[in-house]
Write a protein that holds these residues in place. Structure first.
Motif, PDB file in Angstrom:
ATOM      1  N   ILE A  71      -9.787   5.643  12.508  1.00 47.07           N
ATOM      2  CA  ILE A  71      -8.345   5.716  12.344  1.00 47.07           C
ATOM      3  C   ILE A  71      -7.945   4.958  11.086  1.00 47.07           C
ATOM      4  CG2 ILE A  71      -6.094   5.214  13.344  1.00 47.07           C
ATOM      5  CD1 ILE A  71      -7.564   7.290  14.915  1.00 47.07           C
ATOM      6  N   ARG A  72      -7.046   5.572  10.319  1.00 45.31           N
ATOM      7  CA  ARG A  72      -6.394   4.878   9.224  1.00 45.31           C
ATOM      8  C   ARG A  72      -4.960   5.394   9.125  1.00 45.31           C
ATOM      9  NH1 ARG A  72      -8.637   7.104   3.405  1.00 45.31           N
ATOM     10  NH2 ARG A  72      -8.093   9.308   3.704  1.00 45.31           N
ATOM     11  N   TRP A  73      -4.111   4.659   8.380  1.00 48.14           N
ATOM     12  CA  TRP A  73      -2.688   4.981   8.320  1.00 48.14           C
ATOM     13  C   TRP A  73      -2.288   5.367   6.900  1.00 48.14           C
ATOM     14  CZ3 TRP A  73       0.959   5.334  12.177  1.00 48.14           C
ATOM     15  CH2 TRP A  73       0.520   4.984  13.457  1.00 48.14           C
ATOM     16  N   ILE A  74      -1.287   6.256   6.863  1.00 45.20           N
ATOM     17  CA  ILE A  74      -0.758   6.740   5.589  1.00 45.20           C
ATOM     18  C   ILE A  74       0.735   6.465   5.576  1.00 45.20           C
ATOM     19  CG2 ILE A  74      -0.407   8.767   4.131  1.00 45.20           C
ATOM     20  CD1 ILE A  74      -2.840  10.022   5.492  1.00 45.20           C
ATOM     21  N   LEU A  80      -2.568   3.448   3.437  1.00 43.84           N
ATOM     22  CA  LEU A  80      -2.025   2.110   3.647  1.00 43.84           C
ATOM     23  C   LEU A  80      -3.164   1.103   3.660  1.00 43.84           C
ATOM     24  CD1 LEU A  80       0.693   0.698   4.179  1.00 43.84           C
ATOM     25  CD2 LEU A  80       0.216   0.913   6.623  1.00 43.84           C
ATOM     26  N   ASN A  81      -3.089   0.121   2.771  1.00 44.96           N
ATOM     27  CA  ASN A  81      -4.125  -0.907   2.664  1.00 44.96           C
ATOM     28  C   ASN A  81      -3.814  -2.024   3.648  1.00 44.96           C
ATOM     29  OD1 ASN A  81      -6.190  -2.575   1.918  1.00 44.96           O
ATOM     30  ND2 ASN A  81      -5.391  -3.040  -0.134  1.00 44.96           N
ATOM     31  N   GLY A 111       9.977   3.708   5.649  1.00 45.69           N
ATOM     32  CA  GLY A 111       9.295   4.886   5.115  1.00 45.69           C
ATOM     33  C   GLY A 111       8.733   5.757   6.213  1.00 45.69           C
ATOM     34  N   LEU A 112       7.934   6.766   5.785  1.00 46.25           N
ATOM     35  CA  LEU A 112       7.309   7.713   6.703  1.00 46.25           C
ATOM     36  C   LEU A 112       5.843   7.352   6.886  1.00 46.25           C
ATOM     37  CD1 LEU A 112       8.849  11.080   5.417  1.00 46.25           C
ATOM     38  CD2 LEU A 112       9.413   9.873   7.532  1.00 46.25           C
ATOM     39  N   TYR A 113       5.409   7.289   8.149  1.00 44.33           N
ATOM     40  CA  TYR A 113       4.043   6.880   8.480  1.00 44.33           C
ATOM     41  C   TYR A 113       3.338   8.014   9.214  1.00 44.33           C
ATOM     42  CZ  TYR A 113       5.323   2.078   7.257  1.00 44.33           C
ATOM     43  OH  TYR A 113       5.718   0.946   6.582  1.00 44.33           O
ATOM     44  N   GLN A 114       2.032   8.133   8.909  1.00 45.52           N
ATOM     45  CA  GLN A 114       1.164   9.086   9.612  1.00 45.52           C
ATOM     46  C   GLN A 114      -0.145   8.408   9.962  1.00 45.52           C
ATOM     47  OE1 GLN A 114       1.625  12.354   6.520  1.00 45.52           O
ATOM     48  NE2 GLN A 114       1.420  13.603   8.379  1.00 45.52           N
ATOM     49  N   CYS A 115      -0.656   8.796  11.122  1.00 51.04           N
ATOM     50  CA  CYS A 115      -1.943   8.306  11.592  1.00 51.04           C
ATOM     51  C   CYS A 115      -2.998   9.366  11.282  1.00 51.04           C
ATOM     52  CB  CYS A 115      -1.860   8.027  13.090  1.00 51.04           C
ATOM     53  SG  CYS A 115      -3.433   7.635  13.879  1.00 51.04           S
TER      54      CYS A 115
END
Length: 1395
Positions: A71-74, A80-81, A111-115
């Motif tokens: 899993i990481r986030w955008i 996203l660091n 802002g807008l976040y995506q997994c």
């Protein structure tokens, strides 16, 4: 028994092998069965509003059965660091935790976040977008309270609106104290405060306070005061709005309130009433408190649980006796994205095409985008988004495998769904294919290459355009044990790995959607049930180049600026391909038949003088130095509405009682309405007075009853139509007087005076007139009944003022019975009936004609396929379609009575029309359709399909016996029902053994379209089986059904009579005739020989070269005892007669049919130039195409194609006298030789028999009973001399030279007796001819002469020919015996020797 046992063992072995193959296939399949992986989100993040500095959490979790996804986030499209911060933490389940939310100009978490979840070797999926918003409230109010002055019992409305996240909560304060709800005070969640009616205690100061999680803000303070001017109330005041409804957007399922308030008192002191209309129709409210739609407060409109159907234009109408006023507002129902169809997992092979379907509903319509493994899919030639939603991938390669996601988003949010694409190799069957049934023939993986087909032949490009290529090919030379079952056409761009494929069962393919000016490589592969062809047919084609014209302009917009003007703007094309010289703005009124265009230099234009409240369609075409480019898609805009510019039509007054007048009317003309008619304003007064009253009706009404009038009083009435913009033109005043007396109810009313019905598909409009007024019977109402087939199944009660009604929700194309009756307190009156049938359900849309396509061409590909191409002027020079237009092709066989018209649709500028009838003329036309617009039919084009082999068998084959000849039968038949071309002949098959294969039957040919033939010389008392087969230029059709015919028993005397009916035999007649002309003929022959001898002696060297050689001692010079030449024989150039084996010398070695039947056909003197399929060269010799001496039958040569023949000048050949036998019997059997087959002469190089190229007539001539032998039985011993000849070409016929000139090549003229080979043929009389013309070489030098060699009746077949000369006297005697023969030869050849 041994053979049967071997066959059983072989079958068992084959069965074992098949079982092994099948088990092996199951094992392989079990170990390599492809499958999909379970990979999806269990939890996705959601929008959140958080206060600055607070904590928050974005949830996310993904599932995969075999391993945990990474899993990481955008954030806002960027990774996203999370490495060097403790403020944001990635939890074990994949959720993102914020310890403290930051929000500043330099750094913000808003802002807008995506997994994003990934599985190695499988792919990547991303979640829907979730927004983090920071709570805030605006500094200024959008709407603040306004001070008001009202009368007591009026309405007061205050509003308070301010932007904020989250939505601010509004509280109201009066005189610094919070206002609470009461009976006349209404507080709404959207910030409105209504006071109705205003009480004395309600006067004071008011303010509002708005607050959310961020902070609170307070509005200004305003006052509510009482109006001291009371004199206006007594005069009457028309209604006026203190709060108008506003355009509103609300989410489906929520509650919305449309606020409306009005004040004003009429002359009677009444406040205005509030009416609500939706889309021009009055809303009927239910009395229930739980009604979804109801009025609240000061009659504002509240709608709970919003649905999409609630969207529309709502009108608030304030009405009193003075006047009425309207105010409109639009309600837009927002619907978040919702999946109607999710993409599904797909298995596919390389080179194939796949389609992921995705459908997302919502309002505004969601924008659909596609992602592959987390990356956005950019549309290209091979990744296409069709219909704005579906993803189509063309020419799959292995790298296309992965996870594909469909996203749908609008202003309310977004949704996502994923699907997996698994690429399989060609040898792995798709899982949807039942595994128990092999895809190929059992053992195909080990099949012999000889069972596979060869590559298709003659692959070529029939049509090449900018966007498509039409290919055609022929079947392979070798199709294998089974026929061709399918073809695969592969194509790719040069130097591209992405290849596409399409399958077909025909020998042509139309490849669409190619790129212009691009080189493509095409491969065509044939398949039979054993597998693919051993090699592909390959072709390289470059599509045509498109004109370099601009791409469509972008961002086309059209905005109305007034009721008669629309402003149109656009941006320059992305690909100008040069410099833009100007733009052309094309527009038309929707429903109109003509387009208008304006040349524009910039990127915008305002169109003036348009029609009011009309829809207009706009498109723009950019022009560069090469011409017009592609057009934009059409954009539709509508001008603003205005007041009606015409009065209502058919305005009438009808007095119905002493206190009531009914007003009737029809709407204004459609083009004068200038908007949606929201109602009608009726103004009425007593004649002679100025003060009157106003009544406003709904927009869907066309009558109204004025009640409570005075008896015997004249009234004046006028009417005008209303739109949201106001009242239109009023009609002139009309007058009517009420009755002096009231009506009575002592009797029931009479029947209505008139009943009219107007049917539609799902409704019936009913109109009626009241009963006659002279009866003075009061009518209190009407009962309307209707039912399918019978009346009064359903009934509706209507008031006395209603004289029309629309019955809804009926069935189309159904018969209904309508009834109407009036009633009063005495009961119901007489009924009036009418029967009507509803119309069929159709969708009527205004059709706007377009320009029809031009340049229609019809190109014939095969007997059943024609390709059509055309051009569309509205596409410009690029001829590229980028909108939703399509084309309809209509094709009709000619003449038109041969079949009905058929239609085919195409989305490109070409159409592949198949399933046509062979050799049929068709007429084609095409039209273009775009939405509600369509063109007329184009100019027609006519073409005829190619011929093909007959598609059906000849019909009604009937054998009819001949009265005069019991051994002959006449066969009659009818032509095939589907000839598929011009019938060029028929084949008659017959046999005595019906179990024989077709190739073993005897065959007779019939030329042309004759439908009858005679088969003669049959065997008595024998059963024959007949069938017939038709032929045209393309081949043979199926055979007819077999018919049976049995010849009668014939006695010997009867048989003799049939062959010789009486008088002298033909042979005797010929002999007598020959004696009569013998002397004359002999003189001519002697003269010819004398001339030849003189010419011969002039060339001694040539005579020596052509003389015979001794079989033992080669002769090097001219023999001394050679006498002058006795017989001239034409020989081809450099042809030598060499010794040959008996098998090569005798034509009797050719295979002849072994049937017990005679092979003579009187009605079929010709034969076809080839045999039906399945009959090889050996079969030709076994059928009746082979004559008695091994040559083809009499009809054969007439089907022989004309051959080019050069004129040969043969040289004379010397035949020594001593080379002839001493004793000669004048016996000869003459059989003419065929044309165009093996020439009966001996080639010294190979010793093979050959046939001269000229037609023959089959006949026999017999002078004595001397036994006849076949010419091929003459032994060619070593003593046979070689014959030499030389030739010179000459262009005309001349008999004055040393040699005879012939118009045929390879002539032969040596004579031999023939033996009748067929035991079933009777000798026929010779052909009689006229006097023989004296020609030099007619007796022995002619290609028409029969190939006859004279032999002694006692000569042994193995005896060598003596090497001795013939004297002139002996030759003369011999010629006397050949007179009859020469006459026949002359008859055959005289046409060939005339110039």
């Amino acid at each position: 028994m041994a053979a049967a046992e071997d066959e059983k063992l072989t079958r068992r072995a084959a069965l074992r092998v098949g079982i092994v193959y099948f088990c092996l296939a199951l094992v392989v399949e079990a170990t390599t069965v492809p499958h999909f992986s379970q990979f999806f989100f269990t939890v996705e993040p959601r929008d959140v509003v958080v206060k600055k500095g607070a904590k928050t959490l974005l949830n996310c979790s993904a599932y995969h059965g075999d391993m945990s996804p990474a899993i990481r986030w955008i954030k806002d499209g960027q990774n996203l660091n999370l490495a060097n911060t403790n403020r944001r933490t990635l939890l074990e389940n994949g959720s993102l935790f914020f310890e403290e939310v930051l929000h500043s100009k330099s750094n913000t978490d808003r802002g807008l976040y995506q997994c994003e979840a990934s599985v190695s070797g499988l792919g990547t999926i991303i979640s829907r977008k979730a927004r983090i918003d920071i709570a805030h409230i605006a500094k200024h109010f959008d709407a603040e309270p306004i001070a008001q002055i009202v009368y007591l019992h009026d309405t007061a409305v205050f509003s308070c609106r301010i932007n904020g996240i989250s939505r601010p909560r509004v509280r109201w304060f009066k005189d610094r104290k919070e206002v609470k709800k009461s009976n006349n005070i209404f507080i709404y969640d959207d910030g409105y405060l209504e006071i109705h009616p205003v009480q004395f205690t309600d006067f004071g100061t008011y303010m509002c306070e708005a607050s959310n999680a961020d902070r609170s803000r307070t509005s200004r303070v305003v006052s509510l005061r009482q109006n001291p001017k009371t004199d206006e109330i007594t005069k009457g005041v028309a209604p006026y709005f203190i709060e108008r409804p506003k355009n509103t957007k609300a989410v489906v399922g929520s509650t919305v309130v449309l606020h409306c308030g009005a004040n004003g008192h009429d002359s009677q002191g009444k406040r205005p009433g509030i009416q609500w209309l939706k889309d021009g129709s009055r809303i009927q409210f239910k009395s229930s408190k739980n009604a979804r739609i109801q009025t609240v407060g000061s009659l504002s409109l509240r709608i709970m649980m919003l649905t999409k159907a609630d969207a529309g234009v709502y009108t608030c109408r304030a009405v009193n006796l003075e006047d009425s006023v309207d105010s409109d507002a639009s309600l837009t129902v927002l619907v978040p994205p919702k999946f109607e169809k999710r993409p599904a997992n797909v298995f596919a092979h390389t080179n194939s095409d796949v389609m992921f379907e995705c459908d997302v509903s919502g309002h505004p319509p969601p924008i659909i985008s596609w992602f592959k493994n987390g990356d956005v899919v950019i549309p290209s030639d091979y990744f296409q988004i069709t219909d704005g939603k579906n993803l189509k991938i063309l020419g799959l390669v292995n790298s296309d495998e992965g996870i594909y996601q469909c996203f749908g988003s609008n202003e309310l949010g977004n949704v996502q769904a994923s699907a997996q694409l698994v690429i399989l190799q060609p040898d792995i069957p798709l899982p949807t294919t039942p595994s128990l049934y092999p895809l190929v023939h059992p053992g195909a993986m080990f099949t012999d290459s000889k069972n596979l087909p060869s590559m298709p032949n003659n692959l070529r490009a029939v049509l090449v355009s900018t966007r498509f290529v039409t290919l055609s090919w022929q079947t392979p030379d070798h199709t294998g044990p089974s026929g061709i079952i399918a073809y695969s056409v592969f194509w790719r761009e040069r130097d591209s790995e992405r290849e596409r494929v399409t399958n077909t069962t025909t020998t042509e393919a139309n490849i669409q959607h190619l790129k212009s000016d691009t080189e493509y490589v095409f491969h065509v592969r044939a398949y039979n049930r054993f597998g693919p062809s051993t090699k592909d047919a390959t072709l390289t084609v470059t599509t045509d180049q498109e004109v370099h014209v601009p791409s469509p302009p972008v961002n086309l917009r059209a905005v109305p600026v007034s009721p008669t003007a629309i402003k149109v703007t656009w941006d320059a094309p992305q690909h100008k391909k040069g410099y833009i010289t100007h733009y052309v703005l094309i527009y038309y009124e929707v429903g109109s038949t003509n387009e208008d265009e304006i040349t524009v230099q910039g990127t915008g234009f305002t169109l003036q003088n348009l029609k009011i409240f009309r829809e207009y369609s706009f498109r723009v075409v950019a022009h560069n130095q090469n011409g017009p480019g592609m057009s934009t898609e059409e954009f539709v805009a509508q001008t603003f509405s205005s007041t009606p510019s015409a009065t209502p039509q058919n305005f009438t007054l009808e007095v119905s009682s002493a206190t009531r007048i009914i007003v009737r009317w029809e709407p204004p003309p459609l083009d004068k309405q200038n908007g949606i008619i929201t109602g009608y304003k009726i103004r009425y007064k007593k004649s002679g007075t100025k003060q009157g009253k106003t009544v406003t009706t709904d927009g869907n009404r066309n009558n109204y009853a004025l009640t409570d009038l005075r008896k015997g009083t004249e009234y004046q009435v006028r009417i005008s139509a209303l739109t949201v913009n106001g009242s239109g033109i009023t009609t002139p005043w009309q007058s009517a007087s009420t009755y002096r007396d009231n009506l009575y109810e002592h009797n029931v009313p009479p029947a209505p005076a008139r009943l009219q019905v107007k049917p539609k598909a799902n409704s019936i409009v009913v109109n009626w007139a009241p009963p006659p007024t002279d009866a003075k019977i009061l009518v209190r109402g009407y009962v309307l009944g209707y039912g399918r087939g019978i009346p009064d199944v359903y009934q509706t009660t209507l008031d006395a003022n209603t004289h029309d009604y629309t019955i809804q929700n009926l069935q189309p194309a159904s018969e209904y019975v309508i009834s109407i009756r009036a009633f009063n307190n005495a009961g119901q009156g007489r009924v009036k009936l009418e029967t009507v049938t509803t119309s069929e359900e159709t969708t009527e849309e205004p059709a706007t004609p377009m320009m029809p396509p031009i340049g229609l061409k019809a190109i014939v590909l095969s007997p059943s396929t024609i390709v059509l191409t055309w051009a569309d002027n509205s596409l410009g020079k690029s001829q590229k379609i980028n909108d939703n237009r399509y084309y309809t092709v209509r094709y009709t066989p000619l003449p038109t009575n041969r079949g009905r018209a058929r239609f085919v649709n195409s989305t490109d500028l070409n159409a592949h029309v198949d399933g046509l009838k062979p050799n049929t003329q068709y007429e084609f036309v095409v039209m273009v359709i775009k939405g509600r617009r369509e063109s007329t039919w184009s100019m027609s084009v006519i073409n005829t399909t190619q011929e093909s082999a007959p598609g059906s068998e000849p019909r009604d084959l009937t054998p009819v016996p001949m009265e005069k000849n019991p051994l002959a039968v006449t066969l009659n038949w009818q032509p095939p029902q589907r000839p598929n071309g011009l019938i060029t002949g028929y084949l008659i098959f017959y046999t005595t053994d019906s179990k024989q294969e077709d190739r073993d039957w005897v065959v007779e040919g019939v030329v042309g379209d004759h439908l009858s033939t005679v088969i003669s010389d049959l065997t008595p008392d024998t059963t024959y089986f007949f069938k017939v087969q038709a032929r045209n230029r393309k081949g043979y059709g199926p055979m007819s059904k077999t018919v049976i015919y049995k010849t009668p028993k014939v006695t010997k005397s009867a048989s003799t009579e049939s062959s010789a009916p009486g008088g002298l035999s033909m042979n005797v007649i010929i002999i007598i005739a020959a004696v009569g002309v013998g002397v004359t003929f002999l003189i001519v022959i002697v003269a010819v020989i004398a001339i030849i001898l003189v010419c011969r002696r002039r060339d001694a060297q040539r005579q020596a070269a052509l003389s015979y050689k001794s079989p033992n001692k080669p002769v090097k010079g001219i023999q001394k005892d050679v006498k002058p030449p006795d017989l001239w024989i034409h020989q081809p150039n450099n042809l030598e007669l060499d010794k040959m084996s008996k098998s090569h010398r005798s034509e009797s070695n050719m295979s002849v049919a072994t049937s017990t039947m005679r092979r003579s056909s009187q009605g079929s003197s010709d034969r076809l130039d080839d045999l039906p399929p399945g009959m090889d060269a050996l079969d030709k010799r076994r059928n009746s195409f082979v004559g008695e001496s091994g040559y083809p039958s009499s009809g054969e040569e007439r089907y022989q194609a004309p051959q080019h023949r050069s004129i040969i000048r043969p040289k004379p050949i010397t035949i020594p006298v001593d080379a002839q036998p001493v004793h000669r019997e004048p016996v000869a059997t003459v059989t003419a030789l065929p044309n165009g087959h093996i020439m009966q002469m001996i080639d010294p190089r190979d010793g093979l028999p050959m046939r001269p190229v000229y037609p023959r007539t089959q006949y026999n001539t017999q002078y004595t009973s001397t036994p006849r032998v076949n010419a091929g039985d003459i032994p060619q011993s070593s003593s046979t001399k070689r014959l030499h000849s030389s030739d010179d070409d000459e262009g005309n016929c001349s008999y004055g030279h040393d040699v005879m000139e012939d118009s045929y090549t390879s002539r032969i003229g040596y004579v031999k007796p023939q033996q009748n080979l067929s035991p079933y043929k009777k000798p026929t009389p010779p052909v009689s001819s006229g006097p023989i013309k004296p020609r030099t070489a007619v007796p022995v030098v002619t290609s028409k002469a029969p190939d006859v060699t004279l032999k002694s009746g006692k000569e042994d077949p193995g005896l060598e020919v003596k090497n001795k000369s013939l004297s002139t006297e002996e030759l003369t005697a011999e010629m006397a015996n050949l007179e009859g023969l020469m006459k026949d030869l002359n008859a055959i050849t005289q046409q060939e020797f005339e110039c």
